[in-house]
Design a protein around this motif. Structure first.
Motif, PDB file in Angstrom:
ATOM      1  N   SER A  55       0.815  -1.213   0.000  1.00 39.66           N
ATOM      2  CA  SER A  55       0.000   0.000   0.000  1.00 39.66           C
ATOM      3  C   SER A  55       0.849   1.264   0.000  1.00 39.66           C
ATOM      4  O   SER A  55       1.781   1.394   0.808  1.00 39.66           O
ATOM      5  N   PRO A  56       0.541   2.248  -0.870  1.00 38.91           N
ATOM      6  CA  PRO A  56       1.241   3.544  -0.839  1.00 38.91           C
ATOM      7  C   PRO A  56       1.086   4.241   0.512  1.00 38.91           C
ATOM      8  O   PRO A  56       1.911   5.079   0.873  1.00 38.91           O
ATOM      9  N   ARG A  57       0.038   3.893   1.253  1.00 36.33           N
ATOM     10  CA  ARG A  57      -0.162   4.513   2.571  1.00 36.33           C
ATOM     11  C   ARG A  57       0.999   4.210   3.509  1.00 36.33           C
ATOM     12  O   ARG A  57       1.325   5.016   4.382  1.00 36.33           O
ATOM     13  N   MET A  58       1.625   3.046   3.337  1.00 39.43           N
ATOM     14  CA  MET A  58       2.770   2.721   4.180  1.00 39.43           C
ATOM     15  C   MET A  58       3.966   3.600   3.818  1.00 39.43           C
ATOM     16  O   MET A  58       4.766   3.967   4.686  1.00 39.43           O
ATOM     17  N   GLY A  59       4.093   3.947   2.549  1.00 38.86           N
ATOM     18  CA  GLY A  59       5.135   4.883   2.159  1.00 38.86           C
ATOM     19  C   GLY A  59       4.926   6.235   2.811  1.00 38.86           C
ATOM     20  O   GLY A  59       5.876   6.875   3.282  1.00 38.86           O
TER      21      GLY A  59
END
Length: 378
Positions: free
Chosen positions: A350-354
């Motif tokens: 997930s880009p949210r983890m980035g």
């Protein structure tokens, strides 16, 4: 006066007009200072809560496999493939082997299984609880008592273990819903935990850490790998790559994502210069060349060394192995990587983890941008 009671192993004492009920083997009284007739007392002793307290010593001696599948103990036995009744060394890291049970239990990491087993063991006095009757208010009571008796983080770990197991109980018709959903945390997370390391801290560790501590730190800092991946990575997973010379291929146990990651020069040079190498190619090893028993074993060694150096005043508070993974992500963010790219670089889907790993870098950019406006002011 001492009178006989219908429950074995108890003494009933009446003193100054009040009743007291004690286990014969000693311990806390079941009833203390009760006012009323003997008939009222016997009625009090028949209440479910007191009966459960009375039966608790017997429950502690019973194996989880002896409880029906509809109870907490019976379902714990099924969920853990009977590991709950085995000595820890016999079921970790090797999975339990029985004819029936939760098929994904052996696939959980050794550290996760150990955390869950410790939580379930704490709940052994409650193994006679009927699954479908367990409510969220009751779980809050159990959790709060656990937080006071042990510590808040363990209490949250216990609820997490139950929630994972209850999801399977719901799917198999043993519970109408998962009562753990929506529960808040007993432990207040430190927003500065697992922070990015400062440059002098990292330089000190590079120059002074023993090899068994430095190896996992280097892999986390220059490849962004998580502890559960680091503890099992081998030389065979490092392959030739035209861009950087070497790349590492691994699959994260947490999300099943396979990543093929070019390796930064710092890590390549470090691994090439190692003095001790194993025939099986295992990279994260102790100073004597032996493998770590588990991810938790490795994490604990690193953490203890860092906390000792913190007490010596040589590094700051909050330095963790996971914080080096954050440092790796932050470095890429400052190099212009997007949140999606950062997520892929650290093996997340997930880009949210980035965004999560590099939110402090965005704060830095915003602050620098604000100060940059001063140049345009008279």
């Amino acid at each position: 006066m001492v009178v006989k009671v219908p429950l074995d192993g108890l003494n009933i004492v009446k003193a100054r007009g009040r009743w007291y009920v004690y286990p014969r083997g000693g311990g806390e009284p079941l009833v203390k200072g009760f006012e009323g007739s003997r008939k009222d007392l016997l009625k009090k002793l028949a209440e479910p809560e007191l009966l459960q307290t009375y039966n608790r010593p017997r429950l502690l001696k019973r194996l989880a496999s002896e409880f029906p599948i509809e109870t907490l103990g019976g379902f714990v036995n099924w969920y853990t493939n009977s590991d709950i009744d085995r000595p820890l060394k016999e079921c970790l890291p090797a999975p339990g082997k029985i004819a029936a049970g939760y098929p994904k239990w052996p696939k959980l990491s050794a550290a996760t299984r150990q955390d869950y087993l410790e939580a379930f063991e704490y709940l052994r006095p409650e193994f006679d609880a009927i699954l479908k009757d367990i409510t969220q208010p009751e779980l809050y009571d159990v959790r709060d008592k656990c937080a006071n008796k042990k510590w808040p983080r363990f209490a949250d770990q216990m609820i997490a273990a139950l929630s994972s197991m209850f999801r399977q109980a719901v799917k198999r018709g043993k519970m109408p819903f998962n009562p753990c959903l929506g529960m808040d945390k007993a432990h207040a997370a430190d927003p500065n935990s697992n922070r990015e390391w400062f440059a002098p801290e990292w330089q000190f560790v590079r120059d002074n850490a023993p090899m068994e501590v430095l190896i996992p730190c280097m892999v986390a800092r220059y490849a962004g790998l998580a502890g559960q991946t680091i503890v099992g990575i081998t030389d065979k997973q490092f392959l030739d790559h035209p861009l950087t010379g070497k790349a590492v291929q691994y699959t994260r146990r947490k999300n099943g994502k396979t990543t093929f990651l070019p390796v930064l020069p710092e890590l390549q040079a470090f691994l090439a210069a190692r003095d001790i190498r194993r025939a099986d190619g295992l990279i994260a090893i102790r100073d004597d060349g032996s493998p770590w028993e588990s991810e938790k074993d490795m994490q604990t060694r690193v953490s203890h060394w860092l906390r000792d150096r913190e007490r010596d005043g040589l590094i700051g508070a909050g330095t963790t192995l996971h914080g080096l993974r954050v440092s790796y992500a932050a470095w890429w963010k400052r190099m212009g990587a997007s949140d999606d790219e950062v997520a892929r670089l650290i093996g997340d889907k997930s880009p949210r983890m980035g965004t999560h790993y590099t939110r402090h870098v965005e704060d830095e950019v915003s602050i620098v941008r604000a100060f940059g406006r001063l140049k345009d002011k008279p």
